[in-house]
Write an enzyme that holds these catalytic residues in place. Structure first.
Site, PDB file in Angstrom:
ATOM      1  N   LYS A 108       0.868   4.811 -10.797  1.00 47.56           N
ATOM      2  CA  LYS A 108       0.086   3.557 -10.732  1.00 47.56           C
ATOM      3  C   LYS A 108       0.197   2.805 -12.057  1.00 47.56           C
ATOM      4  O   LYS A 108       0.422   1.596 -12.082  1.00 47.56           O
ATOM      5  CB  LYS A 108      -1.379   3.840 -10.400  1.00 47.56           C
ATOM      6  N   SER A 156      -5.328   1.679  -9.086  1.00 52.24           N
ATOM      7  CA  SER A 156      -6.450   2.604  -8.974  1.00 52.24           C
ATOM      8  C   SER A 156      -7.219   2.666 -10.283  1.00 52.24           C
ATOM      9  O   SER A 156      -6.644   2.488 -11.371  1.00 52.24           O
ATOM     10  CB  SER A 156      -5.886   3.986  -8.635  1.00 52.24           C
ATOM     11  N   TYR A 197       0.626  11.307  -9.912  1.00 46.73           N
ATOM     12  CA  TYR A 197       0.227  10.235  -8.989  1.00 46.73           C
ATOM     13  C   TYR A 197      -0.346   9.052  -9.770  1.00 46.73           C
ATOM     14  O   TYR A 197       0.077   7.906  -9.610  1.00 46.73           O
ATOM     15  CB  TYR A 197      -0.824  10.740  -7.982  1.00 46.73           C
ATOM     16  N   ARG A 226     -13.340  20.887 -11.171  1.00 44.77           N
ATOM     17  CA  ARG A 226     -11.954  20.676 -10.753  1.00 44.77           C
ATOM     18  C   ARG A 226     -11.202  20.037 -11.921  1.00 44.77           C
ATOM     19  O   ARG A 226     -11.700  19.073 -12.526  1.00 44.77           O
ATOM     20  CB  ARG A 226     -11.941  19.742  -9.533  1.00 44.77           C
ATOM     21  N   PHE A 253       0.817  -1.219   0.000  1.00 47.11           N
ATOM     22  CA  PHE A 253       0.000   0.000   0.000  1.00 47.11           C
ATOM     23  C   PHE A 253       0.851   1.270   0.000  1.00 47.11           C
ATOM     24  O   PHE A 253       0.348   2.340  -0.335  1.00 47.11           O
ATOM     25  CB  PHE A 253      -0.859   0.079   1.277  1.00 47.11           C
ATOM     26  N   LEU A 308     -13.924  13.823  -1.377  1.00 44.76           N
ATOM     27  CA  LEU A 308     -15.290  14.232  -1.067  1.00 44.76           C
ATOM     28  C   LEU A 308     -15.740  13.865   0.353  1.00 44.76           C
ATOM     29  O   LEU A 308     -16.158  14.730   1.125  1.00 44.76           O
ATOM     30  CB  LEU A 308     -16.248  13.618  -2.106  1.00 44.76           C
TER      31      LEU A 308
HETATM   32  P1  NAD Z   1      -2.513   6.404   3.178  1.00 48.93           P
HETATM   33  O1  NAD Z   1      -1.698   7.614   2.886  1.00 48.93           O
HETATM   34  O2  NAD Z   1      -3.459   6.464   4.327  1.00 48.93           O
HETATM   35  O3  NAD Z   1      -1.550   5.143   3.387  1.00 48.93           O
HETATM   36  C1  NAD Z   1      -0.316   5.022   2.725  1.00 48.93           C
HETATM   37  C2  NAD Z   1       0.737   4.716   3.787  1.00 48.93           C
HETATM   38  O4  NAD Z   1       2.012   4.580   3.151  1.00 48.93           O
HETATM   39  C3  NAD Z   1       0.876   5.827   4.823  1.00 48.93           C
HETATM   40  O5  NAD Z   1       0.739   5.247   6.106  1.00 48.93           O
HETATM   41  C4  NAD Z   1       2.279   6.381   4.592  1.00 48.93           C
HETATM   42  O6  NAD Z   1       2.881   6.818   5.800  1.00 48.93           O
HETATM   43  C5  NAD Z   1       2.982   5.182   3.980  1.00 48.93           C
HETATM   44  N1  NAD Z   1       4.118   5.505   3.117  1.00 48.93           N
HETATM   45  C6  NAD Z   1       4.165   6.369   2.075  1.00 48.93           C
HETATM   46  N2  NAD Z   1       5.385   6.349   1.497  1.00 48.93           N
HETATM   47  C7  NAD Z   1       6.131   5.459   2.197  1.00 48.93           C
HETATM   48  C8  NAD Z   1       7.474   5.004   2.103  1.00 48.93           C
HETATM   49  N3  NAD Z   1       8.309   5.480   1.185  1.00 48.93           N
HETATM   50  N4  NAD Z   1       7.913   4.082   2.980  1.00 48.93           N
HETATM   51  C9  NAD Z   1       7.093   3.604   3.945  1.00 48.93           C
HETATM   52  N5  NAD Z   1       5.813   3.996   4.090  1.00 48.93           N
HETATM   53  C10 NAD Z   1       5.337   4.913   3.220  1.00 48.93           C
HETATM   54  O7  NAD Z   1      -3.273   6.011   1.838  1.00 48.93           O
HETATM   55  P2  NAD Z   1      -4.449   4.954   1.583  1.00 48.93           P
HETATM   56  O8  NAD Z   1      -5.670   5.718   1.221  1.00 48.93           O
HETATM   57  O9  NAD Z   1      -4.508   3.964   2.663  1.00 48.93           O
HETATM   58  O10 NAD Z   1      -3.925   4.295   0.240  1.00 48.93           O
HETATM   59  C11 NAD Z   1      -3.172   3.097   0.240  1.00 48.93           C
HETATM   60  C12 NAD Z   1      -2.741   2.789  -1.179  1.00 48.93           C
HETATM   61  O11 NAD Z   1      -3.896   2.665  -1.997  1.00 48.93           O
HETATM   62  C13 NAD Z   1      -1.878   3.869  -1.810  1.00 48.93           C
HETATM   63  O12 NAD Z   1      -0.905   3.252  -2.627  1.00 48.93           O
HETATM   64  C14 NAD Z   1      -2.862   4.633  -2.664  1.00 48.93           C
HETATM   65  O13 NAD Z   1      -2.239   5.258  -3.755  1.00 48.93           O
HETATM   66  C15 NAD Z   1      -3.786   3.514  -3.117  1.00 48.93           C
HETATM   67  N6  NAD Z   1      -5.118   3.994  -3.514  1.00 48.93           N
HETATM   68  C16 NAD Z   1      -5.848   4.734  -2.616  1.00 48.93           C
HETATM   69  C17 NAD Z   1      -7.099   5.206  -2.996  1.00 48.93           C
HETATM   70  C18 NAD Z   1      -7.890   6.072  -2.050  1.00 48.93           C
HETATM   71  O14 NAD Z   1      -8.852   6.708  -2.494  1.00 48.93           O
HETATM   72  N7  NAD Z   1      -7.601   6.114  -0.757  1.00 48.93           N
HETATM   73  C19 NAD Z   1      -7.618   4.897  -4.268  1.00 48.93           C
HETATM   74  C20 NAD Z   1      -6.866   4.110  -5.128  1.00 48.93           C
HETATM   75  C21 NAD Z   1      -5.610   3.662  -4.742  1.00 48.93           C
HETATM   76  N1  UDP Z   2     -15.640  16.569  -4.994  1.00 46.85           N
HETATM   77  C1  UDP Z   2     -16.336  17.734  -4.702  1.00 46.85           C
HETATM   78  N2  UDP Z   2     -15.900  18.508  -3.674  1.00 46.85           N
HETATM   79  C2  UDP Z   2     -14.828  18.183  -2.894  1.00 46.85           C
HETATM   80  C3  UDP Z   2     -14.134  16.987  -3.197  1.00 46.85           C
HETATM   81  C4  UDP Z   2     -14.564  16.204  -4.263  1.00 46.85           C
HETATM   82  O1  UDP Z   2     -17.303  18.071  -5.388  1.00 46.85           O
HETATM   83  O2  UDP Z   2     -14.476  18.937  -1.980  1.00 46.85           O
HETATM   84  C5  UDP Z   2     -16.103  15.726  -6.092  1.00 46.85           C
HETATM   85  C6  UDP Z   2     -15.058  15.534  -7.186  1.00 46.85           C
HETATM   86  O3  UDP Z   2     -15.139  16.571  -8.122  1.00 46.85           O
HETATM   87  C7  UDP Z   2     -15.456  14.176  -7.747  1.00 46.85           C
HETATM   88  C8  UDP Z   2     -16.047  13.428  -6.567  1.00 46.85           C
HETATM   89  O4  UDP Z   2     -16.372  14.436  -5.593  1.00 46.85           O
HETATM   90  O5  UDP Z   2     -16.475  14.350  -8.703  1.00 46.85           O
HETATM   91  C9  UDP Z   2     -15.080  12.424  -5.941  1.00 46.85           C
HETATM   92  O6  UDP Z   2     -13.856  13.105  -5.695  1.00 46.85           O
HETATM   93  P1  UDP Z   2     -12.710  12.472  -4.810  1.00 46.85           P
HETATM   94  O7  UDP Z   2     -11.589  13.470  -4.758  1.00 46.85           O
HETATM   95  O8  UDP Z   2     -13.272  12.013  -3.503  1.00 46.85           O
HETATM   96  O9  UDP Z   2     -12.286  11.161  -5.608  1.00 46.85           O
HETATM   97  P2  UDP Z   2     -11.727  10.963  -7.101  1.00 46.85           P
HETATM   98  O10 UDP Z   2     -12.817  10.254  -7.839  1.00 46.85           O
HETATM   99  O11 UDP Z   2     -11.392  12.294  -7.674  1.00 46.85           O
HETATM  100  O12 UDP Z   2     -10.546  10.090  -6.892  1.00 46.85           O
END
Ligand code: NAD
Ligand code: UDP
Length: 361
Positions: free
Chosen positions: A153, A124, A149, A315, A80, A200
């Site tokens: 991925k 993602s 970002y 946005r 993660f 959001l």
């Molecule tokens: P998060 O930031 O809560 O968790 C990520 C963790 O990684 C954090 O605890 C951070 O301290 C740690 N970290 C970052 N860089 C590091 C490094 N170099 N060494 C050690 N630790 C490190 O994020 P999350 O929402 O739990 O997301 C987890 C994963 O899922 C991420 O890779 C993120 O990109 C991916 N992801 C998240 C979402 C979302 O909406 N939350 C959506 C799609 C994918």
């Molecule tokens: N969004 C919004 N206001 C906010 C944050 C997000 O209207 O303050 C909207 C954003 O434009 C998108 C949806 O909510 O249409 C989901 O956004 P989020 O950033 O949560 O996730 P994303 O799909 O962009 O990863």
């Protein structure tokens, strides 16, 4: 089986640790706490009544990773760890590419040197760009990815796939998340964004508890029924359970001791032999899309509160509609998301109201 969870102190990682411990796995977490707090792991242990090992280290620190693998025999990795703020990545591309890509390269290299070749990777839905089809199946072509970002991925999916091409013994599980929200039902762990939330539901939750005044809705002139963007919101606990199922599928594909020898004698079929290594791709979503206004209304209904909002300009980088076809994960992993949008909103609010300052207290 002992699983290394990188980024395990974070939002999705901590919920996945709960499910892994509940399913009987041993868990080692590595995290540099750049975007998390060790308190989350204390609470994971409180929720499950089980212990885990925490190693505070950066994935870029190869010596620390190497020592971790020497000290703790690891069977598979759920990866993660990474930086995840879409907007910030536009201003800090070097930091994002370095942390996410170099960190993963270091991790895989150390895994290889310790003979660990099984990795579940947090990808993602962003890799689909503006999706060519709705609902999005795993076969949908990858689109133009809108941020550094997101590009990390896409690139990491390719790097991990190349690793398997070079050594077919690697098992690579690419999980494409849609929009994880919600929190553990206990209200003890949840999403704890630093500063003003970008996403959001964390924003809505802070409005709900009075930390922020009103939500800005980005755009209401999209080609959708109510003009706001549509997303596939998934409860973080469903997502965490999806990881346990995916891990089970991946590890089940490792032949049992003697199976390879049996296969040479013609004891098992081609499909079993092919299953030694592999690359799997699954969408983890619900298959249902909700608009921003749907989310606000569900949040209001679930928690009996009012969320003030105003419309703002669009946005940059937002696609109008993004939701999954979740049938592949259902058919092949036996996994379906079970929580409703109201469950997600109720659990987000429970976490936020019990922890208005997150893990800071
Ligand atoms: P998060 O930031 O809560 O968790 C990520 C963790 O990684 C954090 O605890 C951070 O301290 C740690 N970290 C970052 N860089 C590091 C490094 N170099 N060494 C050690 N630790 C490190 O994020 P999350 O929402 O739990 O997301 C987890 C994963 O899922 C991420 O890779 C993120 O990109 C991916 N992801 C998240 C979402 C979302 O909406 N939350 C959506 C799609 C994918
Ligand atoms: N969004 C919004 N206001 C906010 C944050 C997000 O209207 O303050 C909207 C954003 O434009 C998108 C949806 O909510 O249409 C989901 O956004 P989020 O950033 O949560 O996730 P994303 O799909 O962009 O990863």
């Amino acid at each position: 089986m002992r699983i290394l969870v990188t980024g395990g102190a974070g939002y999705i990682g901590s919920h996945t640790c709960v499910e892994l411990l509940g399913a009987g796995y041993r868990v080692v977490v590595v995290d540099n706490l750049a975007n998390s707090n060790e308190e989350s792991l204390r609470r994971v242990q409180e929720i499950t009544g089980k212990g885990l090992t925490f190693v505070k280290a950066d994935l870029l620190d190869r010596a620390a990773l190497d020592a971790l693998f020497y000290e703790h025999p690891i069977d598979a990795v759920i990866h993660f760890a990474g930086l995840k703020a879409v907007g910030e990545s536009v201003y800090k591309p070097l930091e994002y590419y370095h942390n996410n890509i170099t960190g993963t390269l270091a991790l895989c290299d150390v895994m290889r040197s310790h003979g660990v070749k099984s990795i579940v990777f947090s990808s993602s839905a962003t890799v689909y760009g503006d999706p060519a089809q709705i609902p999005i199946t795993e076969g949908c072509p990858k689109g133009e990815i809108m941020s550094p970002y997101g590009r990390t991925k896409g690139m990491l999916e390719q790097i991990l796939t190349d690793l398997h091409t070079a050594d077919p013994g690697w098992q690579v599980m690419l999980l494409r998340y849609f929009n994880p929200i919600g929190a553990h039902i206990s209200g003890r762990i949840g999403e704890d964004p630093k500063g003003i939330p970008n996403n959001l539901v964390p924003y809505v939750s802070q409005v709900a508890v009075g930390k922020l005044e009103k939500l800005g809705i980005f755009g209401h002139d999209y080609p959708t029924p109510d003009g706001t963007c549509i997303r596939d919101y998934i409860h973080v606990v469903d997502l965490a359970v999806g990881h346990v199922k995916a891990l089970g599928k991946m590890m089940g594909a490792v032949p049992k001791a003697g199976a390879v020898a049996d296969s040479i004698k013609g004891g098992i079929g081609t499909s079993d032999r092919d299953a030694v290594g592999g690359v799997w791709v699954y969408n983890l979503g619900t298959g249902v899309g909700y608009s921003v206004l749907d989310v606000i209304h569900a949040y209001e209904t679930a928690n009996n509160i009012k969320i003030p909002y105003e419309f703002k300009p669009r946005r940059a980088g937002d696609v109008p509609v993004c939701y999954s076809d979740a049938t592949k994960a259902r058919d092949e992993l036996g996994w379906v998301a079970t929580h409703t949008l109201e469950d997600m909103c109720r659990d987000s609010y429970r976490w936020q109201s019990a922890n208005p300052r997150g893990y800071e207290g």
